[in-house]
Scaffold this motif. Structure first.
Motif, PDB file in Angstrom:
ATOM      1  N   TYR A   1      45.638  41.141  47.950  1.00 60.93           N
ATOM      2  CA  TYR A   1      46.309  42.523  47.753  1.00 60.93           C
ATOM      3  C   TYR A   1      45.995  42.984  46.444  1.00 60.93           C
ATOM      4  CZ  TYR A   1      50.964  44.469  45.636  1.00 60.93           C
ATOM      5  OH  TYR A   1      51.804  45.165  45.003  1.00 60.93           O
ATOM      6  N   THR A   2      45.882  44.470  46.574  1.00 63.70           N
ATOM      7  CA  THR A   2      45.787  45.160  45.114  1.00 63.70           C
ATOM      8  C   THR A   2      46.962  46.344  45.097  1.00 63.70           C
ATOM      9  OG1 THR A   2      43.282  45.013  45.680  1.00 63.70           O
ATOM     10  CG2 THR A   2      44.115  47.000  44.178  1.00 63.70           C
ATOM     11  N   THR A   3      47.188  46.363  43.996  1.00 61.99           N
ATOM     12  CA  THR A   3      48.356  47.214  43.697  1.00 61.99           C
ATOM     13  C   THR A   3      47.837  48.429  42.805  1.00 61.99           C
ATOM     14  OG1 THR A   3      50.392  47.641  42.608  1.00 61.99           O
ATOM     15  CG2 THR A   3      49.145  45.544  41.633  1.00 61.99           C
ATOM     16  N   HIS A   4      48.326  49.601  43.116  1.00 66.39           N
ATOM     17  CA  HIS A   4      47.671  50.867  42.563  1.00 66.39           C
ATOM     18  C   HIS A   4      48.893  51.417  41.590  1.00 66.39           C
ATOM     19  CE1 HIS A   4      44.168  50.801  44.960  1.00 66.39           C
ATOM     20  NE2 HIS A   4      45.058  50.213  45.920  1.00 66.39           N
ATOM     21  N   THR A   5      49.930  50.879  41.088  1.00 71.59           N
ATOM     22  CA  THR A   5      50.725  51.404  40.457  1.00 71.59           C
ATOM     23  C   THR A   5      51.277  50.585  39.332  1.00 71.59           C
ATOM     24  OG1 THR A   5      52.945  52.495  40.465  1.00 71.59           O
ATOM     25  CG2 THR A   5      52.590  50.638  41.791  1.00 71.59           C
ATOM     26  N   VAL A   6      51.779  51.342  38.237  1.00 72.57           N
ATOM     27  CA  VAL A   6      52.078  50.431  37.318  1.00 72.57           C
ATOM     28  C   VAL A   6      53.729  50.448  36.932  1.00 72.57           C
ATOM     29  CG1 VAL A   6      50.304  50.626  35.542  1.00 72.57           C
ATOM     30  CG2 VAL A   6      51.915  52.450  36.048  1.00 72.57           C
TER      31      VAL A   6
ATOM     32  N   THR B   1      37.164  37.612  45.668  1.00 70.08           N
ATOM     33  CA  THR B   1      38.022  37.790  46.219  1.00 70.08           C
ATOM     34  C   THR B   1      38.129  37.760  47.855  1.00 70.08           C
ATOM     35  OG1 THR B   1      39.227  39.471  44.822  1.00 70.08           O
ATOM     36  CG2 THR B   1      40.221  39.387  46.774  1.00 70.08           C
ATOM     37  N   TRP B   2      37.182  38.218  48.233  1.00 66.64           N
ATOM     38  CA  TRP B   2      36.949  38.177  49.931  1.00 66.64           C
ATOM     39  C   TRP B   2      36.140  37.091  50.298  1.00 66.64           C
ATOM     40  CZ3 TRP B   2      35.673  44.134  49.564  1.00 66.64           C
ATOM     41  CH2 TRP B   2      36.803  44.876  49.251  1.00 66.64           C
TER      42      TRP B   2
ATOM     43  N   TYR C   1      41.650  41.212  38.172  1.00 71.24           N
ATOM     44  CA  TYR C   1      41.540  42.729  38.216  1.00 71.24           C
ATOM     45  C   TYR C   1      40.119  43.138  38.565  1.00 71.24           C
ATOM     46  CZ  TYR C   1      39.007  43.038  33.731  1.00 71.24           C
ATOM     47  OH  TYR C   1      37.963  43.097  32.628  1.00 71.24           O
ATOM     48  N   LYS C   2      40.108  44.312  39.376  1.00 76.05           N
ATOM     49  CA  LYS C   2      38.631  44.947  39.750  1.00 76.05           C
ATOM     50  C   LYS C   2      38.647  46.410  39.139  1.00 76.05           C
ATOM     51  CE  LYS C   2      37.870  41.071  42.219  1.00 76.05           C
ATOM     52  NZ  LYS C   2      38.845  40.353  41.773  1.00 76.05           N
ATOM     53  N   THR C   3      38.090  46.843  38.160  1.00 74.24           N
ATOM     54  CA  THR C   3      38.149  48.085  37.629  1.00 74.24           C
ATOM     55  C   THR C   3      37.857  48.922  38.838  1.00 74.24           C
ATOM     56  OG1 THR C   3      38.011  47.364  35.338  1.00 74.24           O
ATOM     57  CG2 THR C   3      37.545  49.686  35.833  1.00 74.24           C
ATOM     58  N   ASN C   4      38.561  49.980  39.015  1.00 69.62           N
ATOM     59  CA  ASN C   4      37.907  51.047  40.010  1.00 69.62           C
ATOM     60  C   ASN C   4      36.619  51.636  39.988  1.00 69.62           C
ATOM     61  OD1 ASN C   4      40.371  50.711  41.585  1.00 69.62           O
ATOM     62  ND2 ASN C   4      41.258  52.596  40.791  1.00 69.62           N
ATOM     63  N   GLY C   5      35.938  52.167  40.937  1.00 67.28           N
ATOM     64  CA  GLY C   5      34.885  52.688  40.674  1.00 67.28           C
ATOM     65  C   GLY C   5      34.820  54.000  41.906  1.00 67.28           C
ATOM     66  N   VAL C   6      33.885  54.847  41.784  1.00 71.09           N
ATOM     67  CA  VAL C   6      33.722  55.855  42.556  1.00 71.09           C
ATOM     68  C   VAL C   6      32.223  55.867  43.142  1.00 71.09           C
ATOM     69  CG1 VAL C   6      35.511  57.290  41.706  1.00 71.09           C
ATOM     70  CG2 VAL C   6      33.061  57.612  40.827  1.00 71.09           C
ATOM     71  N   THR C   7      31.907  56.459  44.282  1.00 69.54           N
ATOM     72  CA  THR C   7      30.605  56.302  44.768  1.00 69.54           C
ATOM     73  C   THR C   7      29.703  57.559  44.300  1.00 69.54           C
ATOM     74  OG1 THR C   7      28.955  56.466  46.767  1.00 69.54           O
ATOM     75  CG2 THR C   7      31.141  57.457  46.858  1.00 69.54           C
TER      76      THR C   7
ATOM     77  N   ASN D   1      45.346  41.866  42.785  1.00 65.38           N
ATOM     78  CA  ASN D   1      44.413  42.497  41.963  1.00 65.38           C
ATOM     79  C   ASN D   1      44.779  43.660  41.265  1.00 65.38           C
ATOM     80  OD1 ASN D   1      41.801  41.293  41.662  1.00 65.38           O
ATOM     81  ND2 ASN D   1      41.835  41.511  44.041  1.00 65.38           N
ATOM     82  N   GLY D   2      44.517  44.032  40.010  1.00 65.89           N
ATOM     83  CA  GLY D   2      44.974  45.234  39.370  1.00 65.89           C
ATOM     84  C   GLY D   2      43.772  46.169  39.434  1.00 65.89           C
ATOM     85  N   VAL D   3      43.811  47.370  39.110  1.00 67.01           N
ATOM     86  CA  VAL D   3      42.653  48.200  39.406  1.00 67.01           C
ATOM     87  C   VAL D   3      41.988  48.659  37.971  1.00 67.01           C
ATOM     88  CG1 VAL D   3      43.156  49.144  41.547  1.00 67.01           C
ATOM     89  CG2 VAL D   3      44.143  50.411  39.552  1.00 67.01           C
ATOM     90  N   SER D   4      42.646  47.904  36.742  1.00 60.22           N
ATOM     91  CA  SER D   4      41.786  48.052  35.488  1.00 60.22           C
ATOM     92  C   SER D   4      42.115  46.790  34.668  1.00 60.22           C
ATOM     93  CB  SER D   4      42.105  49.544  34.875  1.00 60.22           C
ATOM     94  OG  SER D   4      43.241  49.467  34.580  1.00 60.22           O
TER      95      SER D   4
END
Ligand code: 9GP
Length: 828
Positions: free
Chosen positions: A373-378, A818-819, A480-486, A452-455
Motif C-alpha cells: 500500500y502507498t499512501t499519498h496524503t499527510v 516491495t513487489w 518510502y519511495k520518493t516519487n518520480g516522473v517520466t 510506503n510514503g512518497v518522500s
C-alpha cells in the motif's frame, strides 16, 4: 501449420522470426496503413479527409503497431510465467497518447515523414487529440508516469482502473469565476482503447449472506441483490527502447443479463430496461475531489466495482496455469494506490474463503504476502472512512470479513500492548461514534506487508504523526519511495529542443532510459557555448506566449509559473499576495528604481474542487488582481498576471518547458511529495519553494544555492501555529490584505471570508508568517535572473541534478524492495 503460441514447444526464434513480416515502418507502408484507416476505419475517401480524420487514421496505424508488440509481450510473459505486478488505482491521468506512443515505439520520425508526403504535419494532427483526464491531480498523474516506467523497465505488470465516461470536469472561467463543465471525453471516439466484449465479469452488490454446508463444512454464501457486468477496455502502454508493451485495463459498467428477468415477465418492460441502464452510471463519473471521501453510495460502488472485476481477472489468469493457490504469493503482487482500492483485501479474502474454500488461516497468510500500500496524503483527516451502515448494505459479506480481520487483530494487539483502550480504539479498523466507520487506512496497514510514503519527509510524518501507533508496532512495514516522473513525457515529448540539446552535450540519447546520465551536464555547467545554446532553448517561451492570449507580455520577462490543484495548503494565495505587493511597490517607485525592476509574467493555473468555496475565491481573486494589473498602463510590461484555464496534462506540457521560475509553496508538512516540481526541475526551471515533501531531497541533489527556498520548516510549524494571535506578521502583509479588504480590487464583501482565513490567529497555513521570507526569496530570484550567466548555470545544474526524480528509479525501488518482481524482456 497452426501455431499454438502459448506452448513451450514453440521455439522463440521461430516465433519472433515470424514477427518480422508483420507491420513495416518504411514510408510507403506507413502511408498505406494510414490511408487504409482513412478509407476503412474512419470511412472517409482517401482523396478527401481533414486533419481530424487524418489524426484518427494515424492513431489507428500507431495503435496497430502497439497491439502487435503487446501481443508479443503477452506471449513472452505467458511463456516465462514471471511474478506479475497488479497496480490498482482509481485514477490515471494519461493526457494525450499519440506523441508519447510514437516516441516510445521509436517511429516518430518515420510517421512524420510519411505524413508530410501525404500533405499533413505530425504536430498539427497531434493537436487534434483530447486529453484523457481520468484523475484529479498528483496521484493520478503519478500512476500514468509509473505505467510508462513499468513498461520501459520490462516489468511484467498490469494496471487496473475505471473507464469513466466523464473525466475530470472542464474548468471554464466566466467573469473570473470557475464553472465546471462535463468532460465527455469519449464523444469523438478513443482510438487508444480496445473494447474486450468477451472479457467481462459479474460484479455483485447488496443482498444477504447465508450459511450453507458443503462437504460437511459450513460456508458463507452471498446472495446478491444486484449484479452488474464489468467489461474490459485495454489501453496498451509501450515501453521506450524495448519491445515490451503492457496494458492498462479499465473497466466499464454494463447492465447484466443475470438479473431482473422476472420484471420482463410481469410486463414492466420499459421500467425494467430503464432501471438496468442505471448500472452504467457506476463507471460514469470521476469524483472531482482529490482530498476527501464523501461516503456516497455511488463512490463506494465504483471502488468495489473496479476492485471486484480486477480481482476476478487476476485470479482467472492465475488459475489458467495453476491448479491450487500454493504459488499465488510467488506469482502475484497487488499494489494499492492509496486506500481507494483497498476493498481488494476483503475481496481476495472473500474469494479465497467462500469460493475457493481455502480456510481462514491459509487465506489470511496469502493476503499478508501479496498486498502493498502507498499512501499519498499527510493528513489524518483525508484518510478514507466508509460508514458501516453503507458497507453493510452494499457489501454485507465484506463487512463480516473486515470485522473478522479486526477481531483477530484486536485480540493479537491486546496481547502485545495490553489494555490500553485509547490506543486500541485508535488502531481499530472500526471507528466508534455516532456514525460507525470503517477506516480504510487501518485496514490497509494491518493487511499489507509494506506501507510506503512518497518522500523521505512523508515517511517521517507517517511514522511520527499519522500512523505512529502502527509504526511503533511494526516498524519494519514502513518505507518510502520518493516519487518520480517520466522523462519520456516530460522532456522528450514536451520539450524536444531541450531533449536534442541534452543528447548533443552528453553525446548520447541513453539518458532517456538511464536518467542518471544527466549528471554529465554538470561537467559543462560553465561552458560558454552550452550557455549560449541553453539560453536560446530557454527563450522558447515564445510557444508559451502564443497561448497566453489577450495579455501582451514581454519576451524579456521572467516567466514565473504556479500550476497545480488550487488548495489552501498549496498557498496560491501567498503567490497572489506577493504579486499585489510587487504591484504596490512598483506603483510607489520613482522612474530610476523602476528601471531596475525585473519584468515578470506570473502564470497561475489549476482547478478547484467544485464544492471548495475558498479555493474558488482564490481563483476569482487571481482574476480581479490580474484585471487591475494588466490594465494599468503605468505598470506596462513590468508585471503581468495570467490565469490559464482548464489546467491539464497538455497545458502542463506547454507551460513547463517555457517556465523560468516555478513556485511550490505548500506549508511545510502538508505536501506528501509534489511531482510538478520534478517536471520543472528536469526542464531546467528554477524552483522557488518551501522545504516540504520531495523538495528536501531536491536540495540534496541540486544544492541549496541553486534554489530559492523560504518559509518555516516542518519543525517550526507547530510552534508558529501555537502562537495564535501573538504571531508576528510583517507590515507589508497587513498592507496587501488591507488592500483586498478595502476593495482595491473590487468585491470586498466577497473576499472578506478569504481575508478572515489568513487573519492572525486564524491563519492555519501560515501565509502571514511566511510572507517576509517569501518576499526575500522572490527578491533573490530577481537578483539571480539579471545575472544571465549565473541563472543559466543554475538552470543547467537543476536539470543535471534531476535524475533522482525519474519514475524509473521509483519503479525500480518498488520492484526490488516491495513487489519482488523481475524484468521480463521480450526479444526484439
Ligand atoms: O498531495 C499528494 C502529492 O504531494 C503527491 O506528490 C501525489 C503523488 O504521490 O499525491 C498527492 N495526493 C493526491 O493526489 C491525493 O491524495
Amino acid at each position: 501449420p497452426r501455431l499454438e503460441f502459448g506452448e513451450e514447444k514453440i521455439k522463440a526464434e521461430r516465433m519472433f522470426g515470424l514477427m518480422d513480416v508483420f507491420l513495416k515502418n518504411d514510408p510507403l507502408s506507413l502511408q498505406k496503413d494510414i490511408l487504409d484507416h482513412v478509407e476503412f476505419t474512419v470511412a472517409k475517401s482517401r482523396f478527401n479527409f481533414d486533419d481530424f480524420e487524418a489524426y484518427h487514421a494515424l492513431a489507428h496505424s500507431v495503435r496497430d503497431r502497439l497491439i502487435e508488440r503487446w501481443h508479443d509481450t503477452q506471449i513472452h510473459f505467458n511463456r516465462k510465467g514471471p511474478k506479475r505486478l497488479y497496480f490498482l488505482s482509481l485514477e490515471f491521468l494519461m493526457g494525450r497518447s499519440l506523441s508519447n506512443t510514437v516516441i516510445n515505439l521509436g517511429v516518430r520520425d518515420q510517421f512524420a515523414d510519411a505524413l508530410s508526403q501525404l500533405g499533413f504535419e505530425f504536430e498539427v494532427l497531434a493537436e487534434q487529440e483530447g486529453d484523457a483526464c481520468l484523475g484529479n491531480g498528483g496521484l493520478a498523474r503519478l500512476s500514468a508516469c509509473q505505467m510508462d516506467s513499468l513498461a520501459t523497465l520490462d516489468y511484467p505488470a498490469i494496471g487496473y482502473g475505471l473507464r469513466y465516461q466523464y473525466g475530470l470536469f472542464r474548468q471554464v472561467i466566466l467573469d473570473g469565476f470557475q464553472h465546471e463543465q462535463p468532460d465527455y471525453w469519449l464523444n469523438f471516439g478513443n482510438p487508444w482503447e480496445i473494447e474486450r466484449v468477451h472479457i467481462t465479469y459479474p460484479v455483485k452488490f447488496y443482498g444477504t449472506v447465508t450459511d450453507e454446508v458443503l462437504n460437511k463444512e459450513k460456508h458463507k454464501v452471498w446472495v446478491p441483490g444486484e449484479v452488474v457486468e464489468a467489461v474490459a477496455y485495454d489501453n496498451p502502454i509501450p515501453g521506450y527502447g524495448t519491445r515490451n508493451t503492457i496494458v492498462l485495463r479499465l473497466w466499464a459498467a454494463k447492465p447484466s443479463d443475470q438479473h431482473n428477468m422476472e420484471s420482463y415477465n410481469t410486463g414492466d418492460y420499459v421500467d425494467a430496461v430503464v432501471n438496468r441502464q442505471r448500472a452504467e452510471s457506476i463507471s460514469s463519473i470521476l469524483y472531482p475531489d482529490d482530498r476527501s471521501y464523501q461516503g456516497k453510495e455511488l463512490q463506494l460502488k465504483q471502488r468495489y466495482f473496479f476492485v471486484s472485476a480486477s480481482v476476478q481477472d487476476i485470479i482467472r489468469r492465475f488459475k489458467d496455469t495453476h491448479k491450487n493457490f500454493n504459488e499465488f504469493p510467488e506469482k502475484v503482487a497487488l499494489q494499492l494506490n492509496d486506500t481507494h482500492p483497498s476493498l481488494a483485501i476483503a475481496e481476495v479474502m472473500r474469494v479465497l474463503l467462500d469460493e475457493e474454500h481455502l480456510g481462514w488461516n491459509r487465506a489470511w497468510d496469502i493476503i499478508c504476502k501479496i498486498f502493498s500500500y502507498t499512501t499519498h496524503t499527510v493528513s489524518s483527516e483525508a484518510m478514507e472512512k466508509i460508514p458501516v451502515d453503507l458497507m453493510g448494505s452494499l457489501l454485507p459479506r465484506h463487512l463480516q470479513i473486515i470485522y473478522d480481520i479486526n477481531f483477530n487483530f484486536m485480540e493479537k494487539l491486546k496481547k502485545m500492548i495490553g489494555l490500553d483502550y485509547d490506543r486500541l480504539a485508535r488502531m481499530s479498523i472500526v471507528e466508534e461514534g455516532a456514525v460507525k466507520n470503517i477506516r480504510m487506512a487501518n485496514l490497509s496497514i494491518i493487511c499489507c506487508h509494506t506501507v510506503n510514503g512518497v518522500s523521505r519527509l512523508h515517511l517521517e510524518l507517517l511514522k511520527t504523526k499519522v500512523f505512529r501507533d502502527f509504526y511503533e508496532l511494526w516498524p519494519h512495514k514502513f518505507h518510502y519511495k520518493t516519487n518520480g516522473v517520466t522523462q519520456r513525457r516530460w522532456i522528450v515529448v514536451s520539450n524536444p529542443s531541450l531533449c536534442a540539446l541534452i543528447s548533443k552535450w552528453l553525446g548520447t540519447e541513453a539518458w532517456i532510459r538511464d536518467i542518471d546520465l544527466l549528471i554529465g551536464l554538470r561537467d559543462h555547467a560553465t561552458n560558454a557555448e552550452l550557455h549560449q545554446e541553453w539560453k536560446m532553448e530557454l527563450c522558447n517561451d515564445l510557444m508559451l506566449v502564443c497561448t497566453i492570449g489577450n495579455v501582451q507580455v514581454s519576451l524579456n520577462a521572467m516567466f514565473d509559473v504556479h500550476t497545480k490543484r488550487i488548495h489552501e495548503y498549496k498557498r496560491q494565495l501567498l503567490n497572489i499576495l506577493g504579486i499585489i505587493h510587487r504591484y504596490d511597490s512598483i506603483k510607489n517607485m520613482n522612474k530610476n528604481d523602476r528601471k531596475k525592476v525585473v519584468p515578470r509574467v506570473c502564470i497561475i493555473s489549476g482547478k478547484a474542487a467544485p464544492g471548495y468555496e475558498i479555493a474558488k475565491k482564490i481563483i476569482k481573486l487571481c482574476h480581479v488582481v490580474a484585471e487591475k494589473i494588466n490594465n494599468d498602463n503605468d505598470i506596462g510590461d513590468l508585471l503581468k498576471l495570467v490565469f490559464i484555464p482548464d489546467y491539464n496534462v497538455s497545458v502542463a506540457e506547454l507551460v513547463i518547458p517555457g517556465a523560468d521560475l516555478s513556485q511550490h509553496l505548500s506549508t511545510a508538512g502538508h505536501e506528501a511529495s509534489g511531482t510538478s516540481s520534478m517536471k520543472f526541475l528536469m526542464n531546467g526551471c528554477l524552483l522557488l519553494a518551501t522545504e516540504d515533501g520531495s523538495t528536501i531531497e531536491m536540495i540534496e541533489e541540486v544544492g541549496r544555492e541553486n534554489m530559492f527556498l523560504f518559509g518555516a520548516s516542518v519543525n517550526d510549524v507547530p510552534a508558529l501555529r501555537e502562537k495564535g494571535p501573538a504571531l508576528k506578521v510583517p507590515l507589508q502583509f497587513l498592507r496587501v490584505v488591507r488592500m483586498i479588504r478595502d476593495g482595491h480590487f473590487g468585491l470586498k464583501d466577497y473576499f472578506k471570508s478569504l481575508c478572515d482565513k489568513i487573519e492572525t490567529g486564524n491563519d492555519y497555513f501560515l501565509v502571514g508568517a511566511d510572507f517576509a521570507s517569501y518576499l526575500e526569496a522572490q527578491a533573490a530570484a530577481d537578483k539571480a535572473f539579471v545575472d544571465e550567466d549565473r541563472w543559466t548555470q543554475m538552470s543547467i545544474l537543476c536539470a543535471a541534478g534531476s535524475g533522482k526524480f525519474s519514475s524509473d528509479r521509483t519503479i525500480q525501488e518498488y520492484a526490488e524492495k516491495t513487489w519482488g518482481i523481475q524484468p521480463c524482456r521480450c526479444p526484439s
